[in-house]
Design a protein around this motif. Structure first.
Motif, short mmCIF file in Angstrom:
data_model
loop_
_atom_site.label_atom_id
_atom_site.label_comp_id
_atom_site.label_asym_id
_atom_site.label_seq_id
_atom_site.Cartn_x
_atom_site.Cartn_y
_atom_site.Cartn_z
N ILE A 1 51.66 -37.72 15.82
CA ILE A 1 50.36 -37.93 16.16
C ILE A 1 49.70 -36.54 16.46
O ILE A 1 48.45 -36.31 16.19
CB ILE A 1 50.03 -38.89 17.24
N GLY A 2 50.51 -35.63 17.27
CA GLY A 2 49.89 -34.52 17.58
C GLY A 2 50.02 -33.54 16.44
O GLY A 2 48.83 -32.56 16.12
N TYR A 3 50.80 -33.61 15.33
CA TYR A 3 50.87 -32.85 13.95
C TYR A 3 49.47 -32.93 13.11
O TYR A 3 48.91 -32.25 12.93
CB TYR A 3 52.24 -32.99 13.52
N ASN A 4 49.50 -34.36 13.03
CA ASN A 4 48.29 -34.57 12.10
C ASN A 4 47.21 -34.48 12.52
O ASN A 4 46.12 -34.08 11.87
CB ASN A 4 48.53 -36.16 11.78
N THR A 5 46.99 -34.51 14.18
CA THR A 5 45.71 -34.25 14.66
C THR A 5 45.22 -32.75 14.30
O THR A 5 44.21 -32.21 14.01
CB THR A 5 45.66 -34.60 16.21
N VAL A 6 46.25 -31.86 14.68
CA VAL A 6 46.01 -30.48 14.52
C VAL A 6 45.62 -30.14 13.22
O VAL A 6 44.78 -29.30 12.83
CB VAL A 6 47.32 -29.64 15.04
N LYS A 7 46.49 -30.51 12.30
CA LYS A 7 46.14 -30.43 10.70
C LYS A 7 44.94 -30.67 10.25
O LYS A 7 44.49 -30.20 9.53
CB LYS A 7 47.58 -30.72 9.87
N LEU A 8 44.39 -31.85 10.77
CA LEU A 8 43.12 -32.58 10.43
C LEU A 8 41.81 -31.61 10.96
O LEU A 8 41.04 -31.01 10.07
CB LEU A 8 43.02 -33.78 11.21
N LEU A 9 42.17 -31.05 12.03
CA LEU A 9 41.09 -30.18 12.72
C LEU A 9 41.16 -28.87 11.87
O LEU A 9 40.34 -28.20 11.60
CB LEU A 9 41.47 -29.75 14.21
N GLU A 10 42.41 -28.40 11.70
CA GLU A 10 42.70 -27.02 10.89
C GLU A 10 42.11 -27.35 9.46
O GLU A 10 41.18 -26.21 8.87
CB GLU A 10 44.07 -26.82 10.87
N ASP A 11 42.16 -28.49 8.63
CA ASP A 11 41.81 -28.55 7.41
C ASP A 11 40.31 -28.58 7.48
O ASP A 11 39.70 -28.26 6.33
CB ASP A 11 42.36 -29.70 6.85
N ASN A 12 39.64 -29.06 8.60
CA ASN A 12 38.11 -29.35 8.31
C ASN A 12 37.46 -28.12 9.03
O ASN A 12 36.37 -28.05 9.32
CB ASN A 12 37.76 -30.59 9.32
N GLY A 13 38.24 -26.91 9.39
CA GLY A 13 37.59 -25.63 9.72
C GLY A 13 37.31 -25.92 11.15
O GLY A 13 36.12 -25.13 11.68
N LEU A 14 37.83 -26.65 12.09
CA LEU A 14 37.20 -26.97 13.34
C LEU A 14 37.86 -26.27 14.48
O LEU A 14 37.36 -26.06 15.69
CB LEU A 14 37.27 -28.59 13.58
N ILE A 15 38.84 -25.50 14.08
CA ILE A 15 39.80 -24.48 15.13
C ILE A 15 39.15 -23.26 15.43
O ILE A 15 39.40 -22.35 14.62
CB ILE A 15 41.10 -24.52 14.71
N ASP A 16 38.06 -23.19 16.25
CA ASP A 16 37.74 -21.73 16.65
C ASP A 16 38.46 -21.44 18.19
O ASP A 16 39.23 -22.18 18.44
CB ASP A 16 36.13 -21.95 16.78
N ASN A 17 38.01 -20.60 18.69
CA ASN A 17 38.69 -20.20 20.14
C ASN A 17 38.68 -21.32 21.05
O ASN A 17 39.66 -21.37 21.76
CB ASN A 17 37.97 -18.82 20.48
N ARG A 18 37.43 -22.00 21.43
CA ARG A 18 37.57 -22.89 22.07
C ARG A 18 38.32 -24.18 21.77
O ARG A 18 39.14 -24.51 22.94
CB ARG A 18 35.85 -23.49 22.20
N VAL A 19 38.36 -24.63 20.67
CA VAL A 19 39.25 -25.61 20.34
C VAL A 19 40.74 -25.28 20.43
O VAL A 19 41.49 -25.91 20.78
CB VAL A 19 38.81 -26.15 18.93
N PHE A 20 41.02 -24.19 19.94
CA PHE A 20 42.29 -23.57 20.03
C PHE A 20 42.68 -23.53 21.37
O PHE A 20 43.90 -23.89 21.76
CB PHE A 20 42.45 -22.02 19.51
N ALA A 21 41.96 -23.18 22.42
CA ALA A 21 42.34 -23.36 23.75
C ALA A 21 42.38 -24.49 24.34
O ALA A 21 43.49 -24.79 24.98
CB ALA A 21 41.16 -22.41 24.65
N LEU A 22 41.59 -25.48 23.94
CA LEU A 22 41.70 -26.95 24.28
C LEU A 22 43.20 -27.48 23.71
O LEU A 22 43.84 -28.05 24.38
CB LEU A 22 40.64 -27.75 23.57
N LEU A 23 43.64 -27.32 22.60
CA LEU A 23 44.84 -27.72 22.01
C LEU A 23 46.08 -27.07 22.73
O LEU A 23 46.84 -27.65 23.08
CB LEU A 23 45.05 -27.35 20.43
#
Length: 340
Positions: free
Chosen positions: A244-266
């Motif tokens: 569940i963690g892996y697929n959540t992170v990959k979904l966010l990455e594939d949709n271009g949602l991982i910026d500095n703020r989101v990366f810090a959250l993860l």
């Protein structure tokens, strides 16, 4: 903990003494000394209040209230006695009372603490700096409350209670404070006795295993499969909890949602008792031994030139907490399972 002076070919034991013999008191002395030198007890704490007791009723006070690097609140109780009294019961009451503290309240009481101690700093900026946050993240604050008991010693009743409570998902540690005299000077030493520092990672694993065993005893083995969607489009379906963690992170990455703020959250997420994202050199032997990360494979996500691995320590107890946090942080993200 006995201390010895090395003298030529012999070891001379240093004279031990007690807080009572030296007329040292909890509030007047220990609390006063530790509030601005908390690293003696734990280097990863920031004290935000002393004698905190802003309850709706009652006149009890927390000796010291702190925040740790994971933005958890930490209740610190101090005793000069040789048995610790009933400090564990007091601390549990206090932890329950502050469990729902909001970010703005923490900033307010920290502002007062800084002012009372003549420290000219902006409370919110100092908290963000300590937590390594670019800006306040109210939703990530005070997700858990830890307890630290610091005393000259502890009775068997306290140590037994603390061990049992830790097994049942509380987070309590015991610090033994010892006094010695050297040339008419007082020397203080602090030693964490529960949990033993070298066994802490293992004990987290044991608690996780026992938690899942307790759940499974009341139910058949969980065989739920999960589906994750974004904007009502399925990203991945029928996968196990461990992914569940892996697929959540990959979904966010594939949709271009991982910026500095989101990366810090993860990066800071510890819903499964381990950090969601870790570099290989950050992993402990315990985490490698029990395959909490797929560190033998290629890095699962690369950010700013560094390769990270995604935690897979998911079970019935922590998966719902992670799902709730992610859906709240990303409203277009939805999870479902065949058990819903």
């Amino acid at each position: 903990m006995p201390l010895y002076e090395i003298s030529n070919n012999e070891l001379k034991p240093l004279v031990g003494t007690t807080f009572r013999e030296q007329n040292l008191w909890e509030r007047r002395d220990l609390q006063r000394l530790f509030k601005l030198n908390i690293s003696v007890i734990d280097p990863d704490l920031l004290v935000i209040a002393e004698e905190f007791g802003e309850w709706n009723e009652g006149n009890r006070r927390i000796d010291l209230l702190a925040v740790d690097k994971n933005a958890n609140l930490v209740v610190i109780e101090l005793k000069r006695t040789e048995d610790g009294g009933h400090m564990e019961l007091q601390a549990i009451r206090y932890a329950a009372m502050v469990a729902n503290m909001r970010w703005d309240v923490a900033v307010s009481i920290f502002t007062r603490f800084l002012s009372d101690n003549g420290i000219d700093l902006d409370a919110e900026s100092r908290l963000c700096e300590f937590l390594d946050w670019d800006k306040p993240r109210q939703d990530d604050f005070a997700q858990n409350v830890r307890i630290i008991l610091a005393s000259a010693d502890f009775s068997k009743e306290i140590t037994t209670s603390v061990l049992w409570l830790n097994e049942h998902e509380l987070d309590i540690c015991c610090i033994r404070l010892s006094l010695h005299k050297i040339d008419n000077k007082l020397v203080l030493s602090s030693e964490q006795i529960i949990p033993l520092p070298e066994a802490e990672g293992y004990q987290i694993e044991v608690r996780q295993k026992k938690r899942e065993e307790r759940v499974s005893r009341g139910d058949s083995k969980d065989r739920s499969l999960y589906t994750i969607s974004f904007n009502e489009e399925v990203f991945k379906c029928d996968f196990k909890k461990s992914d569940i963690g892996y697929n959540t992170v990959k979904l966010l990455e594939d949709n271009g949602l991982i910026d500095n703020r989101v990366f810090a959250l993860l990066r800071d997420d510890t819903s499964c008792s381990f950090k969601l994202l870790k570099l290989p050199e950050e992993m402990t032997e315990t985490e490698m031994r029990y395959a909490k990360y797929r560190y033998r494979q290629e890095p699962e996500i690369t950010y700013e030139g560094k390769g990270y691995y995604i935690a897979r320590n998911w079970g019935l107890a922590n998966t719902p907490r992670f799902i709730e946090k992610m859906e709240k942080s990303f409203p277009s993200l939805k999870y479902s399972s065949n058990g819903d």
